[in-house]
Design a protein around this motif. Structure first.
Motif, mmCIF file in Angstrom:
data_model
loop_
_atom_site.group_PDB
_atom_site.id
_atom_site.type_symbol
_atom_site.label_atom_id
_atom_site.label_comp_id
_atom_site.label_asym_id
_atom_site.label_seq_id
_atom_site.Cartn_x
_atom_site.Cartn_y
_atom_site.Cartn_z
ATOM 1 N N PRO A 605 2.879 2.386 4.274
ATOM 2 C CA PRO A 605 3.326 1.980 2.824
ATOM 3 C C PRO A 605 3.529 3.015 2.225
ATOM 4 O O PRO A 605 3.101 4.203 1.980
ATOM 5 C CB PRO A 605 2.364 1.195 2.373
ATOM 6 C CG PRO A 605 1.646 0.654 3.513
ATOM 7 C CD PRO A 605 1.583 2.049 4.714
ATOM 8 N N ALA A 606 4.933 2.900 1.553
ATOM 9 C CA ALA A 606 5.369 4.327 0.577
ATOM 10 C C ALA A 606 4.473 4.360 -0.339
ATOM 11 O O ALA A 606 4.433 5.582 -1.131
ATOM 12 C CB ALA A 606 6.953 4.075 0.154
ATOM 13 N N THR A 607 3.695 3.124 -0.937
ATOM 14 C CA THR A 607 3.276 3.286 -2.411
ATOM 15 C C THR A 607 1.736 3.591 -2.327
ATOM 16 O O THR A 607 0.975 3.364 -2.900
ATOM 17 C CB THR A 607 3.165 1.809 -3.026
ATOM 18 O OG1 THR A 607 2.677 0.772 -2.021
ATOM 19 C CG2 THR A 607 4.676 1.732 -3.394
ATOM 20 N N ILE A 608 1.089 4.005 -0.999
ATOM 21 C CA ILE A 608 -0.219 3.894 -0.619
ATOM 22 C C ILE A 608 -0.762 5.418 -1.178
ATOM 23 O O ILE A 608 -0.243 6.361 -1.470
ATOM 24 C CB ILE A 608 -0.402 4.149 1.086
ATOM 25 C CG1 ILE A 608 -1.964 4.196 1.126
ATOM 26 C CG2 ILE A 608 0.076 5.584 1.405
ATOM 27 C CD1 ILE A 608 -2.269 4.091 2.616
ATOM 28 N N ASP A 609 -1.921 5.110 -1.782
ATOM 29 C CA ASP A 609 -2.709 6.141 -2.669
ATOM 30 C C ASP A 609 -2.835 7.385 -1.787
ATOM 31 O O ASP A 609 -3.094 8.545 -1.881
ATOM 32 C CB ASP A 609 -3.871 5.408 -3.187
ATOM 33 C CG ASP A 609 -4.499 6.459 -4.212
ATOM 34 O OD1 ASP A 609 -3.854 7.346 -4.961
ATOM 35 O OD2 ASP A 609 -5.902 6.782 -4.268
ATOM 36 N N ASP A 610 -3.561 6.961 -0.479
ATOM 37 C CA ASP A 610 -4.153 8.138 0.399
ATOM 38 C C ASP A 610 -3.904 7.568 1.762
ATOM 39 O O ASP A 610 -4.893 6.657 2.213
ATOM 40 C CB ASP A 610 -5.495 8.114 -0.006
ATOM 41 C CG ASP A 610 -6.155 9.525 1.104
ATOM 42 O OD1 ASP A 610 -5.555 9.752 1.872
ATOM 43 O OD2 ASP A 610 -7.420 9.926 0.828
ATOM 44 N N PRO A 611 -2.896 7.947 2.494
ATOM 45 C CA PRO A 611 -2.559 7.581 3.975
ATOM 46 C C PRO A 611 -3.959 7.957 4.736
ATOM 47 O O PRO A 611 -3.979 6.854 5.728
ATOM 48 C CB PRO A 611 -1.381 8.540 4.372
ATOM 49 C CG PRO A 611 -0.835 8.922 2.933
ATOM 50 C CD PRO A 611 -2.108 8.902 1.944
ATOM 51 N N ALA A 612 -4.720 8.654 4.748
ATOM 52 C CA ALA A 612 -5.725 8.898 5.743
ATOM 53 C C ALA A 612 -6.689 7.709 5.934
ATOM 54 O O ALA A 612 -7.430 7.719 6.581
ATOM 55 C CB ALA A 612 -6.629 10.227 5.327
ATOM 56 N N ILE A 613 -6.899 6.765 4.711
ATOM 57 C CA ILE A 613 -7.635 5.817 4.753
ATOM 58 C C ILE A 613 -7.274 4.801 5.913
ATOM 59 O O ILE A 613 -8.266 4.314 6.625
ATOM 60 C CB ILE A 613 -7.512 4.896 3.342
ATOM 61 C CG1 ILE A 613 -8.127 6.180 2.319
ATOM 62 C CG2 ILE A 613 -8.423 3.966 3.471
ATOM 63 C CD1 ILE A 613 -8.056 5.330 0.732
ATOM 64 N N LEU A 614 -5.915 4.441 6.052
ATOM 65 C CA LEU A 614 -5.544 3.673 7.033
ATOM 66 C C LEU A 614 -6.172 4.286 8.620
ATOM 67 O O LEU A 614 -6.601 3.380 9.439
ATOM 68 C CB LEU A 614 -4.032 3.469 7.231
ATOM 69 C CG LEU A 614 -3.427 2.396 5.934
ATOM 70 C CD1 LEU A 614 -2.214 2.661 5.953
ATOM 71 C CD2 LEU A 614 -4.420 1.088 5.639
ATOM 72 N N ASP A 615 -6.199 5.372 8.792
ATOM 73 C CA ASP A 615 -6.684 5.979 10.114
ATOM 74 C C ASP A 615 -8.186 5.575 9.973
ATOM 75 O O ASP A 615 -8.874 5.223 11.172
ATOM 76 C CB ASP A 615 -6.419 7.293 10.397
ATOM 77 C CG ASP A 615 -5.080 7.742 10.540
ATOM 78 O OD1 ASP A 615 -4.099 6.773 11.193
ATOM 79 O OD2 ASP A 615 -4.634 8.779 10.242
ATOM 80 N N GLU A 616 -8.779 5.636 8.965
ATOM 81 C CA GLU A 616 -10.397 5.294 8.885
ATOM 82 C C GLU A 616 -10.759 3.788 9.160
ATOM 83 O O GLU A 616 -11.567 3.563 9.830
ATOM 84 C CB GLU A 616 -10.777 5.864 7.591
ATOM 85 C CG GLU A 616 -10.820 7.389 7.275
ATOM 86 C CD GLU A 616 -11.008 7.594 5.889
ATOM 87 O OE1 GLU A 616 -11.828 6.696 5.377
ATOM 88 O OE2 GLU A 616 -11.115 8.731 5.308
#
Length: 638
Positions: A605-616
């Motif tokens: 998502p373009a609006t995500i605060d911290d992309p690394a969280i989705l990998d977590e």
């Protein structure tokens, strides 16, 4: 009058109600009618004329309030504080407006503003309004591609940007993002004005870019240009869009009438009070209640460039309230969940003098009862949930402080505000009984201050909002009402899951999970199941220093759902994670997590605060990362 008398007065005479509210503004020509136009598209105060900047700034100076603080900028990320009086704000706004006019920006032209939480962002918004230009604020640091599609959609004559934004521990350079966006966009603005911040300066492109100070040098201050009441005040693109964005259009007259009415009646704020909305000018909350609402009402508005925790700790909000004598605070529940997680006992609250605080308002996402109860206990003031959307611009449902608080059950954002006739409907558009889950809709016409349409999107406007239930605006939210008319907003309609034919609210399950003493924050998503269609999955974030092992908390949460909602929920799995993925405005990305849980491909998502969280999240659910479409992060994400 109290709430009930006020609501009935609106129902009895909507035209007279809003005409009376309009008398609170300083019109150049007072409108003869409040509502004109034909269904489903209506116009508010169309034959009146006024100027938004005059209403928010100049009239206060003319009334002898020029020395009153208008903006208090508190920036823990830079260690600076700054105050602008109404007189100083008028002068700064007139100077920038004059420079824009000198460079050919006229009434009706669009200007994109790409700035962080600094006073110059407010000055830029008001300068556009001063000359009748239509601003479109894009959240500072937004990905280049998302900025590009907004440039193409609204086709601005100019861009006003800052060189950088500042996050705890890092500087986000806006210059490269803006450059990439301009290269991606088909539309080319005539010029870009760049405010250079000392933390990171941008390279200016000759012939296109001009320094903020040089741009204004020698410009003749501009006066206020009167515009019709239905003149577009701004375009604000809804967050989380993909492809072509939805540009919500707000008009000048209805916008100001509604916001000034809410400041006094919903928020109970008097002119001269200090009002703090802990949000961002890039979102609708910032437009309505950092900038236009407080300034139109003659308040001091706090512009906070920081976080609820980490700048420097979980006492950040208490320091600002104490130091600036904040009367009313408005923020998102996620901010208080972060504070509660870091300081569950509330020890830091007791170290500050919060005697100025009269009320806390929450909005932007569902306020779970556990967070509301914690805030009430620690602050000792009314904690008031209320519900509205980017599209509406102000509260659909609330418990209005200025009209005398009603007895509203915890978990409800209150009752419909004047202007809104709310219904809960089944799939066929028929009202459902109290307590039954359905789609929340608002009978047309919508009140002043709500969206007048979508920029370049007339057919899309009707298809998106007006076609599902003829005669109603579809909010896209699902919920229930009780016998007293209290509304309970449980989830987006997309988040209502179907378990073996039973339509269940993820919000109701989250409410139960949040009641566990060790759970700081949670989300429930629906995952695909061959037998039942969908099954709920809970993701839990625990309080810092939680005493019980994560696996015990997860097991207890499963038992709580079974006990309080019942076996029909088929809730069998809860997973403890360190944090939940959110947009920069604080909304949890439930749909993306559901795609990860199902093993489907997903797009960052373009609006995500911290992309690394989705990998977590993927690792927590599957033990490894899951593929995403293109398998790359968006431009500008770290």
């Amino acid at each position: 009058m109290g709430y009930r008398e006020t609501y009935e007065a609106w129902r009895a005479d909507p035209e007279g109600f809003w005409m009376e509210a309009a008398r609170g503004l300083d019109w150049d020509r007072f409108p003869t009618r409040a509502l004109t136009g034909e269904a489903p598209v209506h116009r508010w105060f169309a034959d009146g004329t006024l100027n938004t900047c005059h209403e928010c700034v100049d009239r206060h100076v003319a009334a002898g309030k020029g020395d009153r603080p208008a903006i208090v900028h508190d920036s823990p990320v830079t260690g600076t504080k700054r105050t602008l009086t109404y007189g100083e704000l008028r002068d700064a706004t007139a100077r920038l407006a004059g420079a824009l006019r000198r460079h050919g920006v006229l009434s009706g032209d669009r200007v994109v503003i790409y700035m962080p939480m600094i006073p110059e962002a407010v000055v830029a918004m008001l300068a556009c309004a001063r000359i009748g230009a239509v601003h479109s604020v894009v959240f500072g640091g937004f990905a280049a591609n998302e900025l590009a599609v907004r440039l193409d959609d609204c086709a601005p004559k100019a861009v006003i940007a800052a060189s950088c934004g500042i996050e705890p521990g890092r500087v986000v350079e806006y210059g490269p993002l803006l450059q990439d966006a301009l290269e991606l966009a088909a539309h080319a603005p005539e010029f870009c004005v760049v405010l250079q911040r000392t933390e990171a300066e941008s390279r200016l492109q000759p012939g296109r870019d001009v320094d903020w100070h040089d741009f204004q040098d020698g410009a003749e201050p501009a006066g206020c240009v009167s515009v019709p009441g239905d003149h577009p005040a701004y375009i604000l693109y809804t967050s989380g869009t993909t492809g072509r964005p939805k540009g919500v259009v707000r008009t000048a007259g209805g916008h100001l009438v509604a916001l000034r009415w809410t400041m006094q009646n919903v928020y109970g704020v008097r002119p001269g009070d200090v009002f703090w909305t802990a949000s961002d000018v890039g979102w609708v909350v910032g437009h309505s209640y950092i900038v236009y609402g407080p300034l139109a009402n003659g308040n001091t508005t706090v512009l906070y460039e920081g976080k609820p925790v980490g700048t420097p700790d979980a006492a950040a909000f208490w320091r600002v309230i104490e130091e600036h004598r904040v009367g009313v605070l408005f923020t998102a529940p996620t901010a208080f969940r972060a504070i509660k997680r870091a300081d569950p006992g509330g020890a830091l609250v007791d170290r500050h003098d919060l005697s100025s605080l009269r009320a806390l308002f929450l909005a932007g996402e569902r306020a779970d009862p556990d967070t509301v109860d914690w805030a009430k206990a620690k602050l000792g003031v009314p904690v008031i949930d209320h519900w509205w959307q980017t599209e509406t611009g102000w509260a659909i449902a609330a418990n209005p402080l200025g009209l005398g608080l009603e007895d509203v059950p915890t978990g409800s954002p209150g009752r419909a505000m004047p202007g809104y006739e709310v219904a809960v409907l089944d799939e066929g558009g028929a009202p459902v009984p109290a307590g039954a889950l359905g789609s929340i809709a608002v009978r047309l016409p919508l009140p002043p201050g709500t969206l007048a349409g979508l920029w370049n999107g007339g057919e899309r406007f009707e298809k998106t909002y007006l076609s599902a239930f003829p005669g109603f605006y579809a909010t896209g939210d699902a919920g229930t009402t009780d016998e007293d008319g209290n509304l309970f907003v449980m989830a987006r309609t997309d988040d209502v899951i179907n378990v073996a034919g039973h339509r269940l609210s993820t919000g109701a399950m989250e409410e139960v999970l949040a009641g566990h003493p060790d759970v700081a924050e949670c989300a429930v998503i629906g995952v695909a199941d061959e037998l039942k269609g969908q099954l709920p999955l809970g993701l839990l974030c625990l309080n810092d220093g939680a005493a019980r092992p994560p696996e015990d908390v997860a097991a207890e949460c499963v038992a709580r759902i079974r006990a309080e909602i019942g076996p029909v929920a088929a809730f069998r799995t809860a997973v403890v994670v360190d944090r939940l993925p959110k947009t920069r405005s604080g909304k949890i990305l439930r749909g993306t997590m559901a795609a990860i849980a199902d093993g489907r491909e997903w797009r960052m998502p373009a609006t995500i605060d911290d992309p690394a969280i989705l990998d977590e999240i993927a690792v927590a659910l599957h033990g490894r990362r899951r593929p995403r479409t293109g398998d790359r992060r968006p431009e500008g994400a770290s």
